[in-house]
Design a protein around this motif. Structure first.
Motif, PDB file in Angstrom:
ATOM      1  N   GLN A   1     -15.487 -13.870 -56.933  1.00  0.00           N
ATOM      2  CA  GLN A   1     -15.137 -14.114 -55.522  1.00  0.00           C
ATOM      3  C   GLN A   1     -13.639 -13.933 -55.283  1.00  0.00           C
ATOM      4  OE1 GLN A   1     -16.848 -17.966 -54.877  1.00  0.00           O
ATOM      5  NE2 GLN A   1     -18.902 -17.069 -54.897  1.00  0.00           N
ATOM      6  N   ARG A   2     -12.828 -14.369 -56.249  1.00  0.00           N
ATOM      7  CA  ARG A   2     -11.372 -14.313 -56.039  1.00  0.00           C
ATOM      8  C   ARG A   2     -10.836 -12.873 -56.027  1.00  0.00           C
ATOM      9  NH1 ARG A   2      -8.321 -18.065 -59.955  1.00  0.00           N
ATOM     10  NH2 ARG A   2      -6.572 -17.447 -58.637  1.00  0.00           N
ATOM     11  N   ILE A   3     -11.545 -11.946 -56.668  1.00  0.00           N
ATOM     12  CA  ILE A   3     -11.021 -10.568 -56.706  1.00  0.00           C
ATOM     13  C   ILE A   3     -11.724  -9.641 -55.716  1.00  0.00           C
ATOM     14  CG2 ILE A   3     -10.162 -10.722 -59.065  1.00  0.00           C
ATOM     15  CD1 ILE A   3     -12.643  -9.261 -60.014  1.00  0.00           C
ATOM     16  N   GLU A   4     -12.722 -10.180 -55.043  1.00  0.00           N
ATOM     17  CA  GLU A   4     -13.500  -9.395 -54.074  1.00  0.00           C
ATOM     18  C   GLU A   4     -12.580  -8.616 -53.122  1.00  0.00           C
ATOM     19  OE1 GLU A   4     -17.175 -10.013 -53.582  1.00  0.00           O
ATOM     20  OE2 GLU A   4     -16.921  -8.123 -52.483  1.00  0.00           O
ATOM     21  N   GLY A   5     -12.711  -7.305 -53.077  1.00  0.00           N
ATOM     22  CA  GLY A   5     -11.967  -6.457 -52.133  1.00  0.00           C
ATOM     23  C   GLY A   5     -10.479  -6.318 -52.441  1.00  0.00           C
ATOM     24  N   ARG A   6     -10.005  -6.891 -53.555  1.00  0.00           N
ATOM     25  CA  ARG A   6      -8.555  -6.865 -53.821  1.00  0.00           C
ATOM     26  C   ARG A   6      -8.160  -5.640 -54.639  1.00  0.00           C
ATOM     27  NH1 ARG A   6      -5.073 -10.743 -52.353  1.00  0.00           N
ATOM     28  NH2 ARG A   6      -5.945 -12.740 -51.724  1.00  0.00           N
ATOM     29  N   ARG A   7      -6.834  -5.332 -54.573  1.00  0.00           N
ATOM     30  CA  ARG A   7      -6.296  -4.209 -55.345  1.00  0.00           C
ATOM     31  C   ARG A   7      -5.157  -4.728 -56.239  1.00  0.00           C
ATOM     32  NH1 ARG A   7      -5.068   0.828 -51.589  1.00  0.00           N
ATOM     33  NH2 ARG A   7      -3.428  -0.522 -50.820  1.00  0.00           N
ATOM     34  N   ALA A   8      -4.918  -3.996 -57.327  1.00  0.00           N
ATOM     35  CA  ALA A   8      -3.852  -4.404 -58.259  1.00  0.00           C
ATOM     36  C   ALA A   8      -2.871  -3.263 -58.459  1.00  0.00           C
ATOM     37  CB  ALA A   8      -4.459  -4.822 -59.593  1.00  0.00           C
TER      38      ALA A   8
ATOM     39  N   VAL B   1      -8.833  -3.373 -64.485  1.00  0.00           N
ATOM     40  CA  VAL B   1      -7.474  -3.861 -64.726  1.00  0.00           C
ATOM     41  C   VAL B   1      -7.287  -3.873 -66.236  1.00  0.00           C
ATOM     42  CG1 VAL B   1      -7.103  -5.278 -62.655  1.00  0.00           C
ATOM     43  CG2 VAL B   1      -8.321  -6.260 -64.610  1.00  0.00           C
ATOM     44  N   ASN B   2      -6.045  -3.707 -66.692  1.00  0.00           N
ATOM     45  CA  ASN B   2      -5.807  -3.697 -68.142  1.00  0.00           C
ATOM     46  C   ASN B   2      -4.437  -4.288 -68.442  1.00  0.00           C
ATOM     47  OD1 ASN B   2      -3.798  -1.251 -68.554  1.00  0.00           O
ATOM     48  ND2 ASN B   2      -5.335  -0.545 -67.075  1.00  0.00           N
ATOM     49  N   PRO B   3      -4.323  -5.001 -69.591  1.00  0.00           N
ATOM     50  CA  PRO B   3      -3.059  -5.675 -69.904  1.00  0.00           C
ATOM     51  C   PRO B   3      -1.887  -4.716 -70.078  1.00  0.00           C
ATOM     52  CG  PRO B   3      -4.844  -6.521 -71.282  1.00  0.00           C
ATOM     53  CD  PRO B   3      -5.390  -5.335 -70.539  1.00  0.00           C
ATOM     54  N   GLY B   4      -2.156  -3.454 -70.415  1.00  0.00           N
ATOM     55  CA  GLY B   4      -1.061  -2.506 -70.618  1.00  0.00           C
ATOM     56  C   GLY B   4      -0.339  -2.169 -69.328  1.00  0.00           C
ATOM     57  N   PHE B   5      -1.093  -1.793 -68.317  1.00  0.00           N
ATOM     58  CA  PHE B   5      -0.457  -1.190 -67.143  1.00  0.00           C
ATOM     59  C   PHE B   5      -0.603  -1.980 -65.842  1.00  0.00           C
ATOM     60  CE2 PHE B   5      -1.699   2.789 -69.675  1.00  0.00           C
ATOM     61  CZ  PHE B   5      -0.455   2.890 -70.284  1.00  0.00           C
ATOM     62  N   THR B   6      -1.440  -3.021 -65.815  1.00  0.00           N
ATOM     63  CA  THR B   6      -1.662  -3.741 -64.543  1.00  0.00           C
ATOM     64  C   THR B   6      -0.735  -4.944 -64.486  1.00  0.00           C
ATOM     65  OG1 THR B   6      -3.986  -3.138 -64.810  1.00  0.00           O
ATOM     66  CG2 THR B   6      -3.439  -4.606 -62.987  1.00  0.00           C
ATOM     67  N   TRP B   7       0.053  -5.020 -63.405  1.00  0.00           N
ATOM     68  CA  TRP B   7       1.140  -6.010 -63.378  1.00  0.00           C
ATOM     69  C   TRP B   7       1.028  -7.072 -62.305  1.00  0.00           C
ATOM     70  CZ3 TRP B   7       4.654  -6.364 -67.187  1.00  0.00           C
ATOM     71  CH2 TRP B   7       4.604  -5.326 -68.119  1.00  0.00           C
ATOM     72  N   ALA B   8       0.377  -6.775 -61.199  1.00  0.00           N
ATOM     73  CA  ALA B   8       0.385  -7.734 -60.087  1.00  0.00           C
ATOM     74  C   ALA B   8      -0.835  -7.476 -59.221  1.00  0.00           C
ATOM     75  CB  ALA B   8       1.655  -7.551 -59.248  1.00  0.00           C
ATOM     76  N   ILE B   9      -1.157  -8.468 -58.385  1.00  0.00           N
ATOM     77  CA  ILE B   9      -2.259  -8.299 -57.435  1.00  0.00           C
ATOM     78  C   ILE B   9      -1.658  -8.163 -56.039  1.00  0.00           C
ATOM     79  CG2 ILE B   9      -4.332  -9.350 -56.451  1.00  0.00           C
ATOM     80  CD1 ILE B   9      -5.003 -10.401 -59.200  1.00  0.00           C
ATOM     81  N   GLU B  10      -2.045  -7.105 -55.385  1.00  0.00           N
ATOM     82  CA  GLU B  10      -1.478  -6.800 -54.066  1.00  0.00           C
ATOM     83  C   GLU B  10      -1.717  -7.975 -53.108  1.00  0.00           C
ATOM     84  OE1 GLU B  10      -1.737  -2.768 -51.415  1.00  0.00           O
ATOM     85  OE2 GLU B  10      -3.618  -3.817 -51.767  1.00  0.00           O
ATOM     86  N   GLY B  11      -0.653  -8.362 -52.412  1.00  0.00           N
ATOM     87  CA  GLY B  11      -0.766  -9.396 -51.385  1.00  0.00           C
ATOM     88  C   GLY B  11      -0.941 -10.799 -51.927  1.00  0.00           C
ATOM     89  N   MET B  12      -0.732 -11.001 -53.208  1.00  0.00           N
ATOM     90  CA  MET B  12      -0.902 -12.339 -53.792  1.00  0.00           C
ATOM     91  C   MET B  12       0.439 -12.779 -54.374  1.00  0.00           C
ATOM     92  SD  MET B  12      -3.830 -13.506 -56.556  1.00  0.00           S
ATOM     93  CE  MET B  12      -5.274 -13.463 -55.529  1.00  0.00           C
ATOM     94  N   ASP B  13       0.742 -14.037 -54.242  1.00  0.00           N
ATOM     95  CA  ASP B  13       1.944 -14.603 -54.827  1.00  0.00           C
ATOM     96  C   ASP B  13       2.021 -14.204 -56.316  1.00  0.00           C
ATOM     97  OD1 ASP B  13       3.936 -16.965 -55.158  1.00  0.00           O
ATOM     98  OD2 ASP B  13       2.318 -17.359 -56.603  1.00  0.00           O
ATOM     99  N   GLU B  14       3.250 -13.915 -56.813  1.00  0.00           N
ATOM    100  CA  GLU B  14       3.404 -13.341 -58.154  1.00  0.00           C
ATOM    101  C   GLU B  14       2.777 -14.202 -59.255  1.00  0.00           C
ATOM    102  OE1 GLU B  14       7.403 -11.954 -58.960  1.00  0.00           O
ATOM    103  OE2 GLU B  14       6.916 -11.855 -61.114  1.00  0.00           O
ATOM    104  N   ALA B  15       3.083 -15.523 -59.213  1.00  0.00           N
ATOM    105  CA  ALA B  15       2.584 -16.407 -60.279  1.00  0.00           C
ATOM    106  C   ALA B  15       1.059 -16.547 -60.204  1.00  0.00           C
ATOM    107  CB  ALA B  15       3.249 -17.780 -60.160  1.00  0.00           C
ATOM    108  N   GLU B  16       0.556 -16.646 -58.983  1.00  0.00           N
ATOM    109  CA  GLU B  16      -0.901 -16.784 -58.815  1.00  0.00           C
ATOM    110  C   GLU B  16      -1.607 -15.507 -59.287  1.00  0.00           C
ATOM    111  OE1 GLU B  16      -4.179 -17.580 -55.282  1.00  0.00           O
ATOM    112  OE2 GLU B  16      -2.077 -17.289 -54.740  1.00  0.00           O
ATOM    113  N   GLY B  17      -1.020 -14.358 -58.913  1.00  0.00           N
ATOM    114  CA  GLY B  17      -1.603 -13.073 -59.303  1.00  0.00           C
ATOM    115  C   GLY B  17      -1.599 -12.909 -60.818  1.00  0.00           C
ATOM    116  N   ARG B  18      -0.467 -13.317 -61.440  1.00  0.00           N
ATOM    117  CA  ARG B  18      -0.344 -13.194 -62.901  1.00  0.00           C
ATOM    118  C   ARG B  18      -1.407 -14.054 -63.599  1.00  0.00           C
ATOM    119  NH1 ARG B  18       1.299  -9.176 -65.642  1.00  0.00           N
ATOM    120  NH2 ARG B  18      -0.016  -9.810 -67.326  1.00  0.00           N
ATOM    121  N   ALA B  19      -1.583 -15.278 -63.091  1.00  0.00           N
ATOM    122  CA  ALA B  19      -2.567 -16.188 -63.712  1.00  0.00           C
ATOM    123  C   ALA B  19      -3.982 -15.623 -63.560  1.00  0.00           C
ATOM    124  CB  ALA B  19      -2.467 -17.576 -63.065  1.00  0.00           C
ATOM    125  N   LEU B  20      -4.248 -15.029 -62.404  1.00  0.00           N
ATOM    126  CA  LEU B  20      -5.577 -14.452 -62.188  1.00  0.00           C
ATOM    127  C   LEU B  20      -5.788 -13.243 -63.115  1.00  0.00           C
ATOM    128  CD1 LEU B  20      -8.257 -14.293 -60.715  1.00  0.00           C
ATOM    129  CD2 LEU B  20      -7.083 -13.334 -58.735  1.00  0.00           C
TER     130      LEU B  20
END
Ligand code: SIN
Length: 282
Positions: free
Chosen positions: A148-155, A205-224
């Motif tokens: 649910q938390r990633i539904e429709g989101r981009r990274a 998404v992959n640990p090598g190249f994916t860094w952030a979730i678009e439109g999400m606070d940096e720390a929250e995106g990183r934790a997700l």
């Protein structure tokens, strides 16, 4: 051509086929289907010149030319050389530490890789395996709250951030030149993509190249992202490829991520990779 499963979970082994000889459309279609249905396919016992490897890869689509152009095979820029061999003047023949982290090839480009095909020219007696995670299973088994938390989101995917991290962690990795940097811009892709051939969904998404979730606070995106990475590294959907001379290992970057492992540097590991560009992920 004979096929058998590579592991209980996914992957297929193909024998009794010579990819250096012309392949008719029916045989090619069967091979393509076997590969994309399985995520990872190894074609055993091949003897491939660079021209033959490129011609085979081209049947699947346009080939990508890697941004680290000092590691392209001279005269054959469609081939990225992964190698720890040095030239007589001490310069590296190939990209030695490429891919020693979980990633999907060139996910940092607008049109990332559909497939990669890695040919074993010379392999060490042990180690230097390539590990794979099935990202369709990763999506299917993802807990509902994460779905649910990633539904429709981009990274956001970035090569330069990954490269910088590896420059400092491993040392000795050549810096990105100004011309190379000009080719690299960060891109965004859907976190869950639909695979064109099968209609199946895969976590992208992959640990090598994916860094952030678009439109999400940096720390929250990183934790997700960390929660998604932890889930997608589950050994229940892992296959570890132990190389044999003459293997052509093909992986579908839409449905698996991979990770090269270490080996004794007293031995040579010399590989030729072609990378087939795919469509923009949707
Ligand atoms: C890569 O293409 O990411 C490297 C794979 C390998 O060397 O095993």
């Amino acid at each position: 051509m004979k096929t058998s499963p590579l592991s209980e979970g996914f992957g297929i082994e193909v024998t009794d086929i010579d990819l250096s000889a012309p392949l008719d459309d029916a045989a090619f279609g069967a091979l393509r289907k076997a590969w994309f249905d399985s995520g990872v396919m190894v074609v055993r016992d091949q003897a491939l010149t660079p021209d033959a490897q490129i011609a085979f890869a081209r049947r699947f689509g346009d080939l990508a030319i890697h941004v680290m152009d000092q590691f392209l095979l001279p005269g054959h820029p469609e081939i990225l050389v992964l190698s720890n061999r040095k030239r007589p003047d001490g310069t590296p023949e190939g990209f030695e530490d490429a891919g020693r982290y979980w990633h999907s090839d060139i996910s940092y480009e607008e049109r990332p890789a559909l497939g990669s095909q890695l040919y074993a020219v010379e392999i060490p007696p042990e180690g230097g395996d390539t590990m794979f995670q099935d990202m369709v299973r990763a999506w299917e088994t993802l807990p509902d709250d994460l779905k649910q938390r990633i539904e429709g989101r981009r990274a956001l995917h970035s090569y330069t951030r990954n490269h910088k991290k590896n420059e400092t962690q491993e040392g000795g990795r050549p810096a990105i030149s100004a011309a190379q940097g000009a080719r690299l811009t960060d891109v965004v892709h859907p976190i869950v993509r639909t695979v064109e051939d099968t209609g199946r969904k895969a976590l992208y998404v992959n640990p090598g190249f994916t860094w952030a979730i678009e439109g999400m606070d940096e720390a929250e995106g990183r934790a997700l992202l960390d929660a998604l990475f932890a889930h997608s590294r589950d050994r229940a959907f892992r296959y570890v490829h132990k190389w044999r001379p003459g293997d052509l290992l093909c992986w579908d970057n839409r449905t698996v991520m991979h990770h090269a492992t270490m080996y004794d540097p007293a031995y040579i590991r010399h590989m030729h990779r072609t990378t087939i560009r795919g469509p923009r992920p949707v």
